[in-house]
Write a protein that holds these residues in place. Structure first.
Motif, PDB file in Angstrom:
ATOM      1  N   SER A 663       0.841  -1.199   0.000  1.00 60.67           N
ATOM      2  CA  SER A 663       0.000   0.000   0.000  1.00 60.67           C
ATOM      3  C   SER A 663       0.875   1.248   0.000  1.00 60.67           C
ATOM      4  N   SER A 770      -2.162  -2.074   7.575  1.00 61.17           N
ATOM      5  CA  SER A 770      -2.555  -0.786   7.019  1.00 61.17           C
ATOM      6  C   SER A 770      -2.450   0.284   8.098  1.00 61.17           C
ATOM      7  N   ALA A 772      -3.177   4.699   8.976  1.00 54.28           N
ATOM      8  CA  ALA A 772      -3.810   5.960   8.582  1.00 54.28           C
ATOM      9  C   ALA A 772      -3.801   6.926   9.767  1.00 54.28           C
ATOM     10  N   THR A 826      -9.108   3.575   5.793  1.00 54.95           N
ATOM     11  CA  THR A 826      -8.996   4.952   5.328  1.00 54.95           C
ATOM     12  C   THR A 826      -9.903   5.811   6.194  1.00 54.95           C
ATOM     13  N   LEU A 880      -9.900   3.683  -0.188  1.00 50.24           N
ATOM     14  CA  LEU A 880      -9.490   5.086  -0.236  1.00 50.24           C
ATOM     15  C   LEU A 880     -10.726   5.965  -0.207  1.00 50.24           C
ATOM     16  N   TRP A 881     -10.777   6.901   0.770  1.00 51.38           N
ATOM     17  CA  TRP A 881     -11.842   7.891   0.833  1.00 51.38           C
ATOM     18  C   TRP A 881     -11.439   9.096  -0.015  1.00 51.38           C
ATOM     19  N   LEU A 933      -4.237   1.840  -2.660  1.00 48.61           N
ATOM     20  CA  LEU A 933      -4.757   3.002  -3.369  1.00 48.61           C
ATOM     21  C   LEU A 933      -4.219   4.271  -2.736  1.00 48.61           C
ATOM     22  N   ALA A 934      -3.947   5.293  -3.566  1.00 46.50           N
ATOM     23  CA  ALA A 934      -3.489   6.586  -3.050  1.00 46.50           C
ATOM     24  C   ALA A 934      -3.926   7.685  -4.011  1.00 46.50           C
ATOM     25  N   ILE A 941      -5.454   9.039  -9.277  1.00 53.70           N
ATOM     26  CA  ILE A 941      -5.546   7.866  -8.406  1.00 53.70           C
ATOM     27  C   ILE A 941      -4.450   6.887  -8.783  1.00 53.70           C
TER      28      ILE A 941
END
Length: 955
Positions: A663, A770, A772, A826, A880-881, A933-934, A941
């Motif tokens: 990620s 993960s 965040a 996320t 991903l938000w 995702l980023a 994206i």
């Protein structure tokens, strides 16, 4: 009349469609329409035959309607041909007397109650079972050979299949199985006498042997011997037809001088739609000009109320595109050779560093053509061939590819039928002339094709004094090598015997073959050799290293490596030291066509950037293609001077490819950072787009510091407000921190897996996957193997905010909720946490109060759009938000990116669900293994394609 079908096949189809077979009678569940059809067909039969018996293929309604030897099946009289698995005829059906309990050993002989038929004898249901047999529905069967129970009970094989060693395989009968197809080894040109043994183009397969049927002037095209030099339908190669107002001369399509024709380069279906219209081209010196006056589709221009992309709509939102941004499967390392196949519209690309040759289409899709995972020296069918440092490439008019193989000191020939042989050299290292492999070559690199079809190469020979340079000619007929000239080191014009060169590199020929032009790299000039008088002259360049345009000797070059003379007499030069592509026009004036500064950048003219450009090639339309070797890229220079990148693969300075990206994350400067699970390190992408090692890459382990740092399968990254990098070190069960000075420390947890809250050094995790941060600086962790979501507050305390360490799929408050291997999280701006609950195939939400709810997915694996729990995912691994309120999900096992809107509706966002990694619209291409995702500052994206070893981008 319905086509012939044997009764065995009809019976199998009826069984699968719901028909049932009694011991001696076949009953059909027919619909009213089927019955009516049969009745009408039978009536037709009676009318035709005068109430007589029906013959083969005539309509019938019952068995008595048919003549002897035929049977009434599906309302038609048919001759019975039994398949191999039911070889015996017990009218009116095929059976196997060895196993049929109603016909055991002979027709009509039935076994008693509780008995089965084994090897044509009635036995009790367990009697006679071998150790390899299994009981299926009380009957003893052999799962290794039984087509109805192949491998396991009710493992029925399909039509035209047999059961062999417990697997259903194609039943080829008298034919042979090659790969997945049945072929006749007696007559198949691609499998003549043995699988994957191909006959040359001029030969056919007769009785398992390749036999020549054409003379020396003709080539076999289909079943006909054709003179490719003059045939308009097969000009230069089979099925390469000349266009309207063209004739075939010398294997080339030449247009009529002054002729004019309509042309259109856009997709056929767009011509005449919207703004699109055809243009015209004019024939000059036998070559069609560029298409003038045409308008082809472009990206829709918003707000102009015109159909720019010619799809019948105006001002619609342009389609999103998926492109490969970084990486690949280690495809290209130092691309050195190029050859353009006009028939297939593909480029052959030699990869010096990976010992392979690839096919690259013009959309950027790369496919392996030949070569193994390591260097080698094997010939044969392409799947078994190994190369060693392939460099220069050349194609002949029959589609055969020739390779200057630097590592094996030879010239390899790869036929258009897909077979590799040694043409010249390979046996020894040096400069000995001779036929085929009797000749010696030394590190052949630059290869060119002459108008007469022969090959030329330049070499620096170790067999002679080190200041010797050689020009050698190779016959493509028998591989005979002939030395044309040997040059001493220096700079001198004159006769071939007197001239001197300094690092003789690539060469190119005039169309009539009267002269060649060579890149004299060490002298920074271009030389011309005229064959009629054997004279060597300087064509362009002052001999002083530099980047100056001008006429003839006023121009300057820097280590030119390759040259290409086109049909108009214009000369193109890979000016490698200047990282530029130069053009020497017919009037002798040198101009810089593209580049001039080292780097990687697309653009027009000098705005473009290259890094050590190598071989050049050109298509029929005049577009130029460049092997941009140090950029590991293939570039295109259009006729208007625009440089674009067809394919680029970025490797780090150690030539280690991106193996399995996890990620990804951006820092505040917009730089992308990539954890690599298999190299146990962190990559960063610098401002030039180069992939560099940032931290780790020293093998798996757990070592802090600034050098010799070790990670163990780092999986995910996150940056705090101060741009400190935090790493989910999954294999070490802990969280690591890398500061701005690249000093790595263990931030939370230890290498011992556990499920413990508390201070950073006391807390325990199990495979954190993960990370965040929220706006307040709290760090959240998806603790995968603990099936929970953890939090590290700004005081350094670890707490569990959701999940109790036991996997499940329960909504609820905090620890009353349960997850199953949550892989990604996320956060939105309100502090809500969204979880890709991988094992539960669903998306969960944790609000600010700690309440866990399922917002999408019903817990079952699947691929279905819909509202909330009506949708289905399959192992989602990334989430991903977006600032617009939508949530993107990497639906990993479905190979797509899904979108959840604010109302909870799930739709497909990108990917076609197939492992198609080509560049293109999101609806037409896909991913191999979408994972992380980023989002960058421009709203693009980025997706880490884990098994694809790539970073993809959606724009």
């Amino acid at each position: 009349m319905i086509a012939f079908v044997d009764l065995g096949t009809s019976q199998s189809i009826l069984q699968r469609g719901g028909a049932w077979m009694a011991s001696k009678t076949i009953f059909f569940k027919a619909t009213y329409h089927s019955f009516l059809r049969g009745f009408l067909l039978a009536m037709a039969c009676f009318l035709w035959m005068g109430l007589g018996a029906c013959r083969e293929k005539d309509a019938c309604s019952k068995q008595e309607d048919c003549v002897a030897g035929t049977y009434c099946v599906e309302y038609y009289c048919k001759v019975l041909r039994c398949p191999t698995d039911r070889p015996h005829l017990c009218a009116p059906r095929c059976t196997n007397l060895k196993t049929d309990t109603n016909n055991c050993g002979s027709c009509g002989k039935s076994c008693g109650f509780g008995e089965i038929c084994v090897d044509s004898q009635c036995r009790t249901r367990t009697e006679g079972c071998t150790e390899n047999s299994i009981i299926c529905d009380g009957i003893c069967v052999d799962p290794l050979t039984d087509v109805e129970n192949c491998g396991h009970c009710k493992g029925r094989c399909g039509l035209s299949q047999a059961c062999k060693e417990g697997k259903c395989v194609l039943d080829c009968g008298t034919l042979s199985l090659c790969g997945s197809a049945c072929v006749d080894l007696q007559s198949d040109r691609n499998n003549c006498g043995a699988c994957e043994t191909s006959c040359p183009k001029t030969e056919l397969c007769k009785l398992g042997y390749c036999k020549n049927i054409c003379d020396a002037q003709t080539t076999l095209c289909g079943q006909e011997c054709i003179n490719l030099d003059i045939n308009k339908t097969h000009c230069g190669a089979c099925n390469r037809g000349c266009l309207e107002k063209e004739a075939c001369h010398g294997g080339r399509c030449i247009c009529e001088e002054g002729a004019r024709r309509v042309c259109y380069d856009g997709p056929t279906e767009t011509k005449g739609l919207g703004l699109c219209q055809e243009g015209f081209s004019t024939c000059t010196n036998g070559v069609w000009s560029d298409c003038v006056g045409q308008v082809i589709p472009v990206t829709e221009v918003q707000g102009d109320s015109k159909d720019n992309d010619c799809d019948g709509k105006t001002d619609e939102k342009p389609s999103r595109q998926i492109k490969t941004w970084i990486g690949g499967e280690g495809l290209l390392q130092t691309p050195s050779g190029l050859a353009f196949n006009e028939d297939e519209k593909v480029l052959y690309v030699s990869s010096l560093g990976t010992h392979r040759i690839y096919k690259l289409d013009l959309t950027g899709r790369m496919k392996l053509f030949v070569g193994g995972t390591t260097s080698g020296k094997t010939n044969g069918s392409l799947a078994n061939v190994k190369l060693s440092a392939p460099a220069g490439l050349a194609l002949d008019k029959l589609g055969n590819l020739y390779v200057a193989e630097y590592g094996n000191h030879c010239i390899r020939k790869i036929t258009s039928a897909g077979f590799a042989t040694f043409l010249a050299g390979c046996a020894g290292i040096g400069s000995k002339d001779g036929k085929g492999t009797q000749a010696y070559l030394y590190e052949p690199f630059f290869l060119s094709s002459a108008p007469d079809g022969s090959l030329y190469l330049t070499q620096s020979s170790a067999a002679n004094p080190p200041d010797a340079y050689m020009l050698r000619k190779i016959s493509i007929t028998d591989g005979t090598v002939q030395t044309i000239a040997t040059f001493q080191a220096g700079l001198k014009n004159g006769s071939l015997n007197e001239a001197k060169f300094q690092f003789l590199r690539g060469i190119t020929f005039s169309q009539d073959g009267e002269y060649l032009i060579a890149a004299d790299s060490g002298n920074d000039i271009l030389r011309k050799i005229t064959f009629a008088d054997g004279k060597v002259a300087t064509l362009a360049g002052s001999g002083v290293k530099g980047l100056l345009d001008g006429v003839a000797f006023a121009a300057s070059f820097s280590s030119p490596q390759n040259v290409l003379l086109d049909g108009n007499g214009d000369l193109y030069v890979s000016d490698t030291g200047n990282h530029a592509i130069r053009k020497v026009a017919q009037d002798g004036r040198t101009v810089t066509l593209a580049g001039g500064k080292r780097g990687w950048k697309d653009g027009i003219g000098s705005d473009a950037q290259f890094s050590n450009p190598a071989q050049l090639t050109q298509d029929r339309s005049g577009n130029l293609y460049v092997a941009d070797s140090a950029n590991n890229a293939i570039r295109k220079i259009s006729t208007d001077g625009t440089t674009s990148t067809i394919y680029r693969e970025i490797t780090n300075s150690s030539h280690e490819k991106l193996l399995r990206p996890g990620s990804i994350a951006f820092d505040s400067l917009g730089r992308l950072f990539i954890p690599d699970i298999d190299t146990h390190g962190i990559f960063a992408v610098n401002a030039q787009g180069d992939l560099i090692e940032w931290s780790g890459h020293n093998g798996s382990g757990h070592t802090d510091g600034t050098t010799n740092v070790n990670y163990n399968a780092p999986t995910a990254l996150a940056f705090d407000a101060q741009d400190n990098l935090f790493v989910a070190d999954e294999g070490n069960n802990c969280i690591r921190k890398v500061d701005a000075n690249q000093a790595t420390t263990t931030y939370a947890g230890t290498t011992t897996a556990g499920f413990v809250d508390g201070p950073l050094d006391k807390a325990r995790f199990s495979a954190p996957s993960s990370l965040a941060f929220d706006k307040a600086g709290n760090l959240y962790i998806a603790d995968k193997n603990n099936h929970s979501i953890r939090k590290i507050d700004t005081s350094g305390n670890v707490t569990t905010i959701a999940g109790d360490g036991i996997f499940g799929t329960q909504d609820g408050q905090g620890k009353k909720a349960r997850f199953h291997s949550p892989n990604a999280i996320t956060l939105d701006t309100q502090g809500n946490i969204y979880v890709a609950d991988t094992g539960n195939h669903s998306i969960r939400k944790i609000d600010a109060a700690g309440n866990v709810t399922t917002i999408a997915g019903d817990g079952q694996a699947g691929s279905r759009n819909g509202a909330g729990k009506q949708a289905r995912f399959n192992g989602p691994c990334g989430i991903l938000w977006l600032p617009t309120g939508e949530i993107l999900v990497a639906d990993t096992q479905n190979l797509v990116i899904r979108q959840i809107d604010a109302a909870g509706n799930v739709t497909r966002f990108a990917g076609n669900g197939g492992k198609n990694e080509a560049n293109g619209p999101v609806e037409q291409t896909g991913f191999k293994d979408p994972y992380g995702l980023a989002l960058d500052k421009q709203g693009r994206i980025f997706i880490s394609d884990r098994q694809g070893a790539k970073i993809r981008i959606i724009e």
